[in-house]
Design a protein around this motif. Structure first.
Motif, PDB file in Angstrom:
ATOM      1  N   LEU A 182       0.827  -1.210   0.000  1.00 12.54           N
ATOM      2  CA  LEU A 182       0.000   0.000   0.000  1.00 12.54           C
ATOM      3  C   LEU A 182       0.866   1.267   0.000  1.00 12.54           C
ATOM      4  O   LEU A 182       0.515   2.279  -0.611  1.00 12.54           O
ATOM      5  N   MET A 183       1.998   1.190   0.699  1.00  6.64           N
ATOM      6  CA  MET A 183       2.925   2.324   0.733  1.00  6.64           C
ATOM      7  C   MET A 183       3.679   2.509  -0.589  1.00  6.64           C
ATOM      8  O   MET A 183       4.292   3.556  -0.813  1.00  6.64           O
ATOM      9  N   ASN A 184       3.675   1.485  -1.421  1.00  7.34           N
ATOM     10  CA  ASN A 184       4.426   1.488  -2.683  1.00  7.34           C
ATOM     11  C   ASN A 184       5.937   1.574  -2.436  1.00  7.34           C
ATOM     12  O   ASN A 184       6.660   2.306  -3.113  1.00  7.34           O
ATOM     13  N   ARG A 185       6.414   0.781  -1.480  1.00  7.04           N
ATOM     14  CA  ARG A 185       7.833   0.807  -1.142  1.00  7.04           C
ATOM     15  C   ARG A 185       8.695  -0.020  -2.090  1.00  7.04           C
ATOM     16  O   ARG A 185       9.909   0.166  -2.159  1.00  7.04           O
ATOM     17  N   GLY A 186       8.099  -0.980  -2.779  1.00  6.19           N
ATOM     18  CA  GLY A 186       8.869  -1.720  -3.772  1.00  6.19           C
ATOM     19  C   GLY A 186       9.669  -2.887  -3.235  1.00  6.19           C
ATOM     20  O   GLY A 186      10.566  -3.389  -3.916  1.00  6.19           O
ATOM     21  N   TYR A 187       9.394  -3.318  -2.009  1.00  2.24           N
ATOM     22  CA  TYR A 187      10.058  -4.487  -1.445  1.00  2.24           C
ATOM     23  C   TYR A 187       9.118  -5.138  -0.441  1.00  2.24           C
ATOM     24  O   TYR A 187       8.083  -4.563  -0.072  1.00  2.24           O
ATOM     25  N   CYS A 188       9.478  -6.335  -0.001  1.00  2.43           N
ATOM     26  CA  CYS A 188       8.649  -7.060   0.964  1.00  2.43           C
ATOM     27  C   CYS A 188       9.494  -7.400   2.204  1.00  2.43           C
ATOM     28  O   CYS A 188      10.690  -7.112   2.251  1.00  2.43           O
ATOM     29  N   ILE A 213       6.648   3.921  10.154  1.00  3.47           N
ATOM     30  CA  ILE A 213       5.400   4.693  10.200  1.00  3.47           C
ATOM     31  C   ILE A 213       4.330   3.797  10.812  1.00  3.47           C
ATOM     32  O   ILE A 213       4.105   2.675  10.338  1.00  3.47           O
ATOM     33  N   VAL A 214       3.694   4.269  11.866  1.00  3.95           N
ATOM     34  CA  VAL A 214       2.583   3.519  12.468  1.00  3.95           C
ATOM     35  C   VAL A 214       1.267   4.230  12.151  1.00  3.95           C
ATOM     36  O   VAL A 214       1.229   5.447  11.989  1.00  3.95           O
ATOM     37  N   GLY A 215       0.202   3.449  12.078  1.00  2.00           N
ATOM     38  CA  GLY A 215      -1.106   4.042  11.802  1.00  2.00           C
ATOM     39  C   GLY A 215      -1.346   4.357  10.348  1.00  2.00           C
ATOM     40  O   GLY A 215      -2.203   5.179  10.011  1.00  2.00           O
ATOM     41  N   PHE A 216      -0.594   3.696   9.452  1.00  4.66           N
ATOM     42  CA  PHE A 216      -0.857   3.882   8.017  1.00  4.66           C
ATOM     43  C   PHE A 216      -2.251   3.322   7.719  1.00  4.66           C
ATOM     44  O   PHE A 216      -2.677   2.332   8.345  1.00  4.66           O
ATOM     45  N   PRO A 217      -2.989   3.928   6.778  1.00  5.53           N
ATOM     46  CA  PRO A 217      -4.341   3.431   6.472  1.00  5.53           C
ATOM     47  C   PRO A 217      -4.369   1.920   6.229  1.00  5.53           C
ATOM     48  O   PRO A 217      -3.576   1.397   5.447  1.00  5.53           O
ATOM     49  N   PHE A 244       1.503   8.126  11.052  1.00  6.19           N
ATOM     50  CA  PHE A 244       1.147   8.479   9.674  1.00  6.19           C
ATOM     51  C   PHE A 244       0.539   9.877   9.633  1.00  6.19           C
ATOM     52  O   PHE A 244      -0.355  10.211  10.410  1.00  6.19           O
ATOM     53  N   SER A 245       1.074  10.704   8.716  1.00  7.83           N
ATOM     54  CA  SER A 245       0.569  12.060   8.531  1.00  7.83           C
ATOM     55  C   SER A 245      -0.195  12.121   7.210  1.00  7.83           C
ATOM     56  O   SER A 245       0.373  11.855   6.151  1.00  7.83           O
ATOM     57  N   ARG A 246      -1.446  12.446   7.308  1.00  6.76           N
ATOM     58  CA  ARG A 246      -2.317  12.449   6.129  1.00  6.76           C
ATOM     59  C   ARG A 246      -2.126  13.742   5.338  1.00  6.76           C
ATOM     60  O   ARG A 246      -2.648  14.798   5.683  1.00  6.76           O
ATOM     61  N   GLU A 247      -1.344  13.653   4.255  1.00  9.80           N
ATOM     62  CA  GLU A 247      -1.010  14.826   3.454  1.00  9.80           C
ATOM     63  C   GLU A 247      -1.875  14.880   2.199  1.00  9.80           C
ATOM     64  O   GLU A 247      -1.860  13.960   1.371  1.00  9.80           O
ATOM     65  N   ASN A 248      -2.610  15.978   2.052  1.00  5.94           N
ATOM     66  CA  ASN A 248      -3.448  16.164   0.865  1.00  5.94           C
ATOM     67  C   ASN A 248      -2.569  16.185  -0.384  1.00  5.94           C
ATOM     68  O   ASN A 248      -1.561  16.861  -0.428  1.00  5.94           O
ATOM     69  N   GLY A 249      -2.955  15.416  -1.381  1.00 10.51           N
ATOM     70  CA  GLY A 249      -2.162  15.333  -2.616  1.00 10.51           C
ATOM     71  C   GLY A 249      -1.402  14.040  -2.740  1.00 10.51           C
ATOM     72  O   GLY A 249      -0.831  13.739  -3.789  1.00 10.51           O
ATOM     73  N   THR A 250      -1.376  13.251  -1.655  1.00 15.19           N
ATOM     74  CA  THR A 250      -0.730  11.943  -1.723  1.00 15.19           C
ATOM     75  C   THR A 250      -1.776  10.863  -1.971  1.00 15.19           C
ATOM     76  O   THR A 250      -2.963  11.054  -1.699  1.00 15.19           O
ATOM     77  N   LYS A 251      -1.322   9.733  -2.456  1.00 14.22           N
ATOM     78  CA  LYS A 251      -2.229   8.606  -2.713  1.00 14.22           C
ATOM     79  C   LYS A 251      -2.870   8.112  -1.416  1.00 14.22           C
ATOM     80  O   LYS A 251      -4.037   7.703  -1.387  1.00 14.22           O
ATOM     81  N   ALA A 252      -2.102   8.170  -0.333  1.00 11.64           N
ATOM     82  CA  ALA A 252      -2.602   7.654   0.950  1.00 11.64           C
ATOM     83  C   ALA A 252      -3.679   8.538   1.560  1.00 11.64           C
ATOM     84  O   ALA A 252      -4.412   8.095   2.453  1.00 11.64           O
TER      85      ALA A 252
END
Length: 368
Positions: A182-188, A213-217, A244-252
């Motif tokens: 979900l974060m699109n980090r590109g690894y597992c 980051i804790v509390g990601f959607p 997690f900081s909810r920033e307007n303009g991000t996918k999250a």
């Protein structure tokens, strides 16, 4: 500024670009208008500047941050940087080296390479090798390394070049495969374990700093428990945790499963308490060891006597990046011969969760 201690106030970095992108008429626009009314100007620092560009050095004289690229191509779901700073732009290798040569003539001893993703610079290993050949540079530190771009070539160079500190800043952000996707980090998770194990195998004394980051959607209690178990088992040397900081303009921003602030903060506290126990055990294992320490402050020993240990100077070891890690508090019987920026040997004889205490064992000052 009201008191007169600040004559001029300018803003730089991401903030000016962020303000430009705020929606007209929004609550944020009203908040930031007050910021703009109280500043004297904006500095456009979101560029690649050459080695001869005029700069204000805001760090100690003996260390310097050197930016090797600007922007980012990773497009993590929670991050605004690609929108604010644009895609990856690499700084020319020889321009970087020229800047470091200039800094070395000003008695800079520690070079800290930074970027949004240092490991994405295609010439990183060459930059490190050339920096190591500059005579006055003693310590080379790598920050903001992306786990996806750590190469065996880089690890080998870190293991074999004595000037490159056995320290790496490796932001992981999470370990749960669902959250990482979900974060699109590109690894597992298995990729993380492989990289960390390889670093520790090839560089036994490596210090690994990471962030989560804790509390990601979408992060459930089960996902968070997995993260706690992971941190407990991996035993990182340094850990920073952010809600997690909810920033307007991000996918999250528009993702389902947004977490309440109270839950985020509770998870942050739990993870940091766990890491504090790990950090203390790690520091305790250093008792009796001798570390090189760069001297950053000389103090009056009489004023420290009632504290945990008596010390008359404060510094950092290779284990400590400026501003974010701990300190080494040490005592020298020959304090008059020590200068700020000297690198001295300290034997560790005490510790706390984040800091070390010790005694200088080599009275000869290192100036090389």
């Amino acid at each position: 500024k009201k008191s007169g201690s600040c004559k001029k106030l300018y803003i730089a970095g991401c903030l000016p670009r962020y303000i430009e992108n705020i929606t007209t008429g929004s609550k944020q626009e009203k908040e930031y208008k007050s910021v703009l009314l109280n500043i004297d100007g904006i500095i456009d620092s979101v560029k690649i500047y050459g080695c001869f560009a005029p700069k204000i050095k805001a760090t100690h004289p003996w260390l310097s941050y050197v930016k090797i690229s600007e922007g980012c191509n990773n497009n993590c779901a929670y991050c605004l940087i690609p929108k604010l700073r644009g895609g990856l732009k690499l700084r020319a290798t020889m321009d970087i080296i020229k800047e470091i040569e200039i800094l070395s003539k000003k008695n800079v001893k520690e070079i800290i390479f930074v970027a949004q993703d240092t490991t994405l610079h295609k010439d990183l290993t060459r930059i490190l090798k050339k920096t190591a050949k500059i005579r006055n540079i003693r310590w080379i530190r790598i920050m903001y390394a992306h786990p996806k771009h750590i190469s065996k070539k880089l690890i080998s160079l870190m293991a074999n070049e004595r000037k490159i500190l056995k320290y790496i800043d490796l932001p992981l952000q999470h370990c749960n495969d669902k959250i990482l996707k979900l974060m699109n980090r590109g690894y597992c998770k298995s990729d993380i374990e492989r990289i960390v194990n390889l670093l520790r195998e090839k560089i036994p004394e490596i210090v690994i700093r990471t962030t989560f980051i804790v509390g990601f959607p979408g992060e459930t209690e089960k996902d968070f428990d997995e993260l706690k178990t992971f941190v407990k088992s991996m035993k990182f040397d340094r850990v920073g945790v952010f809600p997690f900081s909810r920033e307007n303009g991000t996918k999250a921003y528009n993702m389902k499963g947004q977490i309440q602030e109270k839950v985020k903060n509770d998870r942050l506290k739990k993870l940091m308490r766990l890491q504090e126990r790990i950090s203390y055990v790690k520091n305790k294992a250093l008792m009796g060891k001798t570390l090189d320490v760069i001297v950053e402050k000389i103090v009056d020993a009489d004023k420290t006597f009632k504290k945990r240990m008596t010390y008359n100077f404060i510094g950092r070891s290779y284990r400590d990046a400026p501003d974010i890690d701990g300190f080494v508090y040490a005592y020298s019987f020959n304090i008059s011969k020590i200068k700020l920026g000297d690198i001295v040997k300290v034997r560790v004889n005490g510790c706390s969760t984040h800091d070390l205490y010790g005694v200088m064992i080599d009275s000869r000052r290192k100036t090389g």
